[in-house]
Design a protein around this motif. Structure first.
Motif, PDB file in Angstrom:
ATOM      1  N   ALA A   7      61.083  38.190  37.349  1.00 42.29           N
ATOM      2  CA  ALA A   7      60.190  38.745  38.474  1.00 42.29           C
ATOM      3  C   ALA A   7      60.460  38.127  39.996  1.00 42.29           C
ATOM      4  N   ASN A   8      60.315  39.019  40.791  1.00 41.50           N
ATOM      5  CA  ASN A   8      60.648  38.344  42.247  1.00 41.50           C
ATOM      6  C   ASN A   8      59.209  38.285  42.859  1.00 41.50           C
ATOM      7  N   LYS A   9      59.013  37.836  44.236  1.00 43.43           N
ATOM      8  CA  LYS A   9      57.967  37.371  44.776  1.00 43.43           C
ATOM      9  C   LYS A   9      57.201  38.847  45.110  1.00 43.43           C
ATOM     10  N   ILE A  10      57.995  39.762  45.367  1.00 45.31           N
ATOM     11  CA  ILE A  10      57.431  40.970  46.126  1.00 45.31           C
ATOM     12  C   ILE A  10      56.824  41.836  44.806  1.00 45.31           C
ATOM     13  N   GLU A  11      57.523  41.536  43.644  1.00 41.14           N
ATOM     14  CA  GLU A  11      57.060  42.528  42.431  1.00 41.14           C
ATOM     15  C   GLU A  11      55.387  41.650  42.168  1.00 41.14           C
ATOM     16  N   ILE A  12      55.443  40.352  42.035  1.00 41.20           N
ATOM     17  CA  ILE A  12      54.323  39.611  41.736  1.00 41.20           C
ATOM     18  C   ILE A  12      53.249  39.788  42.914  1.00 41.20           C
ATOM     19  N   GLN A  13      53.599  39.783  44.006  1.00 37.01           N
ATOM     20  CA  GLN A  13      52.531  40.201  45.056  1.00 37.01           C
ATOM     21  C   GLN A  13      51.794  41.597  44.554  1.00 37.01           C
ATOM     22  N   LYS A  14      52.415  42.479  44.364  1.00 33.62           N
ATOM     23  CA  LYS A  14      52.138  43.941  44.071  1.00 33.62           C
ATOM     24  C   LYS A  14      51.404  43.924  42.880  1.00 33.62           C
ATOM     25  N   GLU A  15      51.525  43.353  41.935  1.00 33.17           N
ATOM     26  CA  GLU A  15      51.051  43.422  40.711  1.00 33.17           C
ATOM     27  C   GLU A  15      49.817  42.639  40.782  1.00 33.17           C
ATOM     28  N   ILE A  16      49.689  41.467  41.409  1.00 31.93           N
ATOM     29  CA  ILE A  16      48.427  40.623  41.762  1.00 31.93           C
ATOM     30  C   ILE A  16      47.489  41.625  42.621  1.00 31.93           C
ATOM     31  N   GLU A  17      47.695  42.356  43.512  1.00 31.96           N
ATOM     32  CA  GLU A  17      46.827  43.115  44.039  1.00 31.96           C
ATOM     33  C   GLU A  17      46.428  44.113  43.585  1.00 31.96           C
ATOM     34  N   ALA A  18      47.264  44.675  42.788  1.00 30.83           N
ATOM     35  CA  ALA A  18      46.572  45.824  41.935  1.00 30.83           C
ATOM     36  C   ALA A  18      45.682  45.595  40.768  1.00 30.83           C
ATOM     37  N   MET A  19      46.154  44.440  40.191  1.00 33.02           N
ATOM     38  CA  MET A  19      45.217  43.976  38.884  1.00 33.02           C
ATOM     39  C   MET A  19      43.815  43.469  39.295  1.00 33.02           C
ATOM     40  N   PHE A  20      43.881  42.717  40.509  1.00 36.70           N
ATOM     41  CA  PHE A  20      42.512  41.927  40.701  1.00 36.70           C
ATOM     42  C   PHE A  20      41.993  42.437  42.010  1.00 36.70           C
ATOM     43  N   ASN A  21      42.593  43.668  42.676  1.00 36.51           N
ATOM     44  CA  ASN A  21      42.125  44.321  43.870  1.00 36.51           C
ATOM     45  C   ASN A  21      41.729  43.005  45.238  1.00 36.51           C
ATOM     46  N   VAL A  22      42.567  42.345  45.457  1.00 43.68           N
ATOM     47  CA  VAL A  22      42.897  40.985  46.551  1.00 43.68           C
ATOM     48  C   VAL A  22      43.789  41.398  47.421  1.00 43.68           C
ATOM     49  N   THR A  23      43.765  40.732  48.448  1.00 42.69           N
ATOM     50  CA  THR A  23      44.906  40.590  49.552  1.00 42.69           C
ATOM     51  C   THR A  23      45.767  39.446  49.415  1.00 42.69           C
ATOM     52  N   VAL A  24      47.091  39.401  48.930  1.00 45.48           N
ATOM     53  CA  VAL A  24      47.853  38.320  48.767  1.00 45.48           C
ATOM     54  C   VAL A  24      48.629  37.871  50.110  1.00 45.48           C
ATOM     55  N   ILE A  25      48.343  36.580  50.561  1.00 43.49           N
ATOM     56  CA  ILE A  25      49.006  36.155  51.674  1.00 43.49           C
ATOM     57  C   ILE A  25      50.612  35.560  51.398  1.00 43.49           C
ATOM     58  N   ASN A  26      50.623  34.813  50.485  1.00 40.59           N
ATOM     59  CA  ASN A  26      52.099  34.095  50.188  1.00 40.59           C
ATOM     60  C   ASN A  26      52.118  33.840  48.662  1.00 40.59           C
ATOM     61  N   VAL A  27      53.390  34.235  48.316  1.00 44.87           N
ATOM     62  CA  VAL A  27      53.739  33.847  46.920  1.00 44.87           C
ATOM     63  C   VAL A  27      54.724  32.743  46.598  1.00 44.87           C
ATOM     64  N   ASN A  28      54.497  31.585  45.998  1.00 42.67           N
ATOM     65  CA  ASN A  28      55.686  30.450  45.867  1.00 42.67           C
ATOM     66  C   ASN A  28      55.907  30.556  44.450  1.00 42.67           C
ATOM     67  N   THR A  29      57.109  30.478  44.020  1.00 48.30           N
ATOM     68  CA  THR A  29      57.522  30.538  42.625  1.00 48.30           C
ATOM     69  C   THR A  29      58.622  29.404  42.100  1.00 48.30           C
TER      70      THR A  29
END
Length: 120
Positions: free
Chosen positions: A54-76
């Motif tokens: 998984a890359n950061k963009i895919e992680i961000q999209k999935e978190i936003e879809a699952m929990f209905n929040v806005t993601v600012i930053n993703v560190n892996t």
């Protein structure tokens, strides 16, 4: 495709989440705002175990879809599998833990994730 395996619920991650979820007020000793009360707005951080591909963009999209929040930053971070061995009655047993990837997600101020809401 589901990239998130599970939320990271450890003492260390819980401490980071609690520390970043609280607004902080402090007085700077130097700089432009010297002597004035400055409030640092809380941007909460949450941890997840994700698939290694998984890359950061895919992680961000999935978190936003699952929990209905806005993601600012993703560190892996990638963790390699550790080798281990132990002595038993049957002799020496060797094995290896799986490699995994950890993602720390920073949310917009005011957003929260309730990890325990899906438990039945």
């Amino acid at each position: 495709m589901a990239f998130i395996i599970k939320p990271l619920v450890t003492e260390k991650m819980t401490k980071i989440t609690e520390k970043t979820s609280v607004d902080k007020t402090y007085t700077p000793k130097a700089g432009k705002n010297k002597g004035q009360q400055v409030t640092k707005v809380a941007t909460p951080k949450y941890g997840f175990i994700v698939k290694p591909e998984a890359n950061k963009i895919e992680i961000q999209k999935e978190i936003e879809a699952m929990f209905n929040v806005t993601v600012i930053n993703v560190n892996t971070m990638r963790y390699s599998g550790k080798r281990s061995s132990r002595y038993t009655k049957a002799g020496l047993v060797k094995g290896q833990r799986n490699a995994y990837k950890k993602a720390i997600v920073t949310l917009k101020e005011g957003d929260t994730i309730d990890i325990y809401s899906n438990i039945q």
